[in-house]
Design an enzyme around this catalytic site. Structure first.
Site, mmCIF file in Angstrom:
data_model
loop_
_atom_site.group_PDB
_atom_site.id
_atom_site.type_symbol
_atom_site.label_atom_id
_atom_site.label_comp_id
_atom_site.label_asym_id
_atom_site.label_seq_id
_atom_site.Cartn_x
_atom_site.Cartn_y
_atom_site.Cartn_z
ATOM 1 N NE ARG A 292 12.918 127.544 86.290
ATOM 2 C CZ ARG A 292 13.927 128.319 85.915
ATOM 3 N NH1 ARG A 292 14.002 129.558 86.327
ATOM 4 N NH2 ARG A 292 14.869 127.839 85.116
ATOM 5 C CB VAL B 108 20.709 119.175 93.939
ATOM 6 C CG1 VAL B 108 19.252 119.286 94.318
ATOM 7 C CG2 VAL B 108 20.972 119.668 92.528
ATOM 8 C CG ASN C 68 12.397 118.473 88.349
ATOM 9 O OD1 ASN C 68 12.039 118.239 87.197
ATOM 10 N ND2 ASN C 68 12.488 119.719 88.819
ATOM 11 C CB SER D 140 16.882 114.726 78.936
ATOM 12 O OG SER D 140 16.711 115.273 77.641
ATOM 13 C CE1 TYR E 148 19.749 118.945 80.531
ATOM 14 C CE2 TYR E 148 19.276 117.916 78.415
ATOM 15 C CZ TYR E 148 18.852 118.343 79.657
ATOM 16 O OH TYR E 148 17.541 118.170 80.033
ATOM 17 C CE LYS F 219 18.880 116.239 82.698
ATOM 18 N NZ LYS F 219 18.109 116.229 83.952
HETATM 19 P P1 NAD Z 1 13.491 124.631 84.710
HETATM 20 O O1 NAD Z 1 14.753 125.306 84.363
HETATM 21 O O2 NAD Z 1 12.224 125.384 84.715
HETATM 22 O O3 NAD Z 1 13.604 123.886 86.103
HETATM 23 C C1 NAD Z 1 14.797 123.395 86.617
HETATM 24 C C2 NAD Z 1 14.745 123.570 88.102
HETATM 25 O O4 NAD Z 1 15.956 123.061 88.681
HETATM 26 C C3 NAD Z 1 14.660 125.059 88.488
HETATM 27 O O5 NAD Z 1 13.714 125.223 89.495
HETATM 28 C C4 NAD Z 1 16.060 125.357 88.993
HETATM 29 O O6 NAD Z 1 16.112 126.380 89.954
HETATM 30 C C5 NAD Z 1 16.415 124.016 89.598
HETATM 31 N N1 NAD Z 1 17.845 123.893 89.798
HETATM 32 C C6 NAD Z 1 18.859 124.144 88.926
HETATM 33 N N2 NAD Z 1 20.040 123.971 89.515
HETATM 34 C C7 NAD Z 1 19.769 123.596 90.797
HETATM 35 C C8 NAD Z 1 20.576 123.292 91.909
HETATM 36 N N3 NAD Z 1 21.911 123.336 91.833
HETATM 37 N N4 NAD Z 1 19.973 122.959 93.072
HETATM 38 C C9 NAD Z 1 18.630 122.937 93.190
HETATM 39 N N5 NAD Z 1 17.810 123.224 92.147
HETATM 40 C C10 NAD Z 1 18.378 123.557 90.977
HETATM 41 O O7 NAD Z 1 13.403 123.425 83.692
HETATM 42 P P2 NAD Z 1 12.401 122.191 83.564
HETATM 43 O O8 NAD Z 1 12.118 122.071 82.114
HETATM 44 O O9 NAD Z 1 11.288 122.248 84.518
HETATM 45 O O10 NAD Z 1 13.405 121.009 83.945
HETATM 46 C C11 NAD Z 1 13.195 120.080 84.987
HETATM 47 C C12 NAD Z 1 13.997 118.833 84.683
HETATM 48 O O11 NAD Z 1 13.514 118.242 83.471
HETATM 49 C C13 NAD Z 1 15.479 119.101 84.464
HETATM 50 O O12 NAD Z 1 16.251 118.072 85.056
HETATM 51 C C14 NAD Z 1 15.618 119.048 82.954
HETATM 52 O O13 NAD Z 1 16.918 118.701 82.552
HETATM 53 C C15 NAD Z 1 14.595 117.996 82.602
HETATM 54 N N6 NAD Z 1 14.145 118.052 81.214
HETATM 55 C C16 NAD Z 1 13.487 119.147 80.731
HETATM 56 C C17 NAD Z 1 13.100 119.149 79.415
HETATM 57 C C18 NAD Z 1 12.361 120.299 78.788
HETATM 58 O O14 NAD Z 1 12.170 120.288 77.573
HETATM 59 N N7 NAD Z 1 11.925 121.291 79.527
HETATM 60 C C19 NAD Z 1 13.373 118.055 78.595
HETATM 61 C C20 NAD Z 1 14.041 116.968 79.127
HETATM 62 C C21 NAD Z 1 14.422 116.978 80.441
#
Ligand code: NAD
Length: 244
Positions: free
Chosen positions: A12, A61, A87, A139, A152, A156
């Site tokens: 996702r 992970v 990711n 991030s 967090y 990061k």
């Molecule tokens: P999200 O929560 O939709 O996706 C995170 C994904 O990581 C999910 O599919 C979840 O199941 C998976 N995940 C969590 N723990 C896990 C584990 N132990 N093993 C395997 N998978 C695991 O969020 P997103 O926004 O798509 O985030 C993706 C990445 O981008 C993350 O690392 C997040 O920190 C980073 N990020 C997101 C944003 C934002 O604003 N959405 C901003 C900066 C960084």
């Protein structure tokens, strides 16, 4: 030459957009998921219907054996991984004095150890081939402070440190290690913040809106691809100007 990619947390959000982008570029893609089996299988089906090679595999992970086994499953299906996208991540807001040991360890276990384990699982073959690209999803909060997000943000920032040092170590082996630092991106992760906070964050973003997963995926794919052949150890922000 066809590449094999492995995307953690690929079912996702940003991970799913990365999976779609890399598949469309011709990579065979391993879609790692934690619990969202249905979503991962739906993505696998969607891509196969378009004629792309992909495989959904379960793998936490934060568990070295689990993520290594997931990577091996993908390698058995498609061959050695030459593109790794770390990711998977977790976020959460809590005041620093309320953070428990367990909270702290969990942030680092997923956001940092996860990358450590996955990289070590793919590295022997990359070193042998003298070829590979690793992209870590950090991030903007790894680059600047965020109140109530110390764990967090620290995890990061550590991922950025890992990226830079590993990039130096692996550069002689022609393996590139880079980071994408997304700004506020409209995914499930930020949905919990509520409409008002999201509107405020959009206002704080010079481009006046939240980013999309596809916009981050394009940055990841660029760093993973041959167009970035001489780029390593970099942090590419995809944040609409948030931290300028
Ligand atoms: P999200 O929560 O939709 O996706 C995170 C994904 O990581 C999910 O599919 C979840 O199941 C998976 N995940 C969590 N723990 C896990 C584990 N132990 N093993 C395997 N998978 C695991 O969020 P997103 O926004 O798509 O985030 C993706 C990445 O981008 C993350 O690392 C997040 O920190 C980073 N990020 C997101 C944003 C934002 O604003 N959405 C901003 C900066 C960084």
């Amino acid at each position: 030459m066809r590449k094999v990619a492995f995307v953690t947390g690929g079912s996702r959000g940003i991970g799913r957009a990365v999976v779609r982008h890399l598949a469309a570029e011709g990579c065979a893609v391993g879609i790692d998921y934690l619990q969202a089996r249905d979503q991962a299988l739906a993505l696998e089906r969607e891509l196969r219907e378009q004629g792309f090679e992909c495989l959904a595999v379960q793998g936490d992970v934060s568990d070295r054996e689990a993520v290594t086994a997931a990577i091996r499953q993908v390698e058995e299906a498609f061959g050695p991984v030459s593109v790794l996208v770390n990711n998977a991540g977790i976020a959460g807001q809590r005041q620093f004095q309320d953070l428990t040991d367990l909270d702290w360890r969990r942030f680092f276990a997923v956001n940092l150890d996860g990358a450590f384990y996955a990289i070590q699982a793919v590295l022997p073959h990359m070193l042998h081939e003298k070829r590979g690209a690793i992209v870590n999803v950090s991030s903007i909060w790894g680059l600047r402070g965020a109140s109530c997000e110390v764990a967090y943000s620290a995890s990061k920032a550590a991922l950025i440190g890992l990226t830079r040092s590993l990039a130096m170590e692996l550069a002689p082996s022609n393996i590139r290690v880079n980071c994408v630092a997304p700004g506020v991106i409209h995914t499930d992760m930020v949905e919990v913040l509520g409409a008002e906070t999201l509107a405020d964050l959009a206002d704080q973003t010079p481009m006046g809106r939240l980013g999309t997963p596809e916009e981050v995926a394009a940055a990841v794919a660029f760093l993973a691809g041959d167009s970035a052949a001489f780029i390593t150890g970099q942090v590419l922000t995809a944040d609409g100007g948030f931290i300028l």
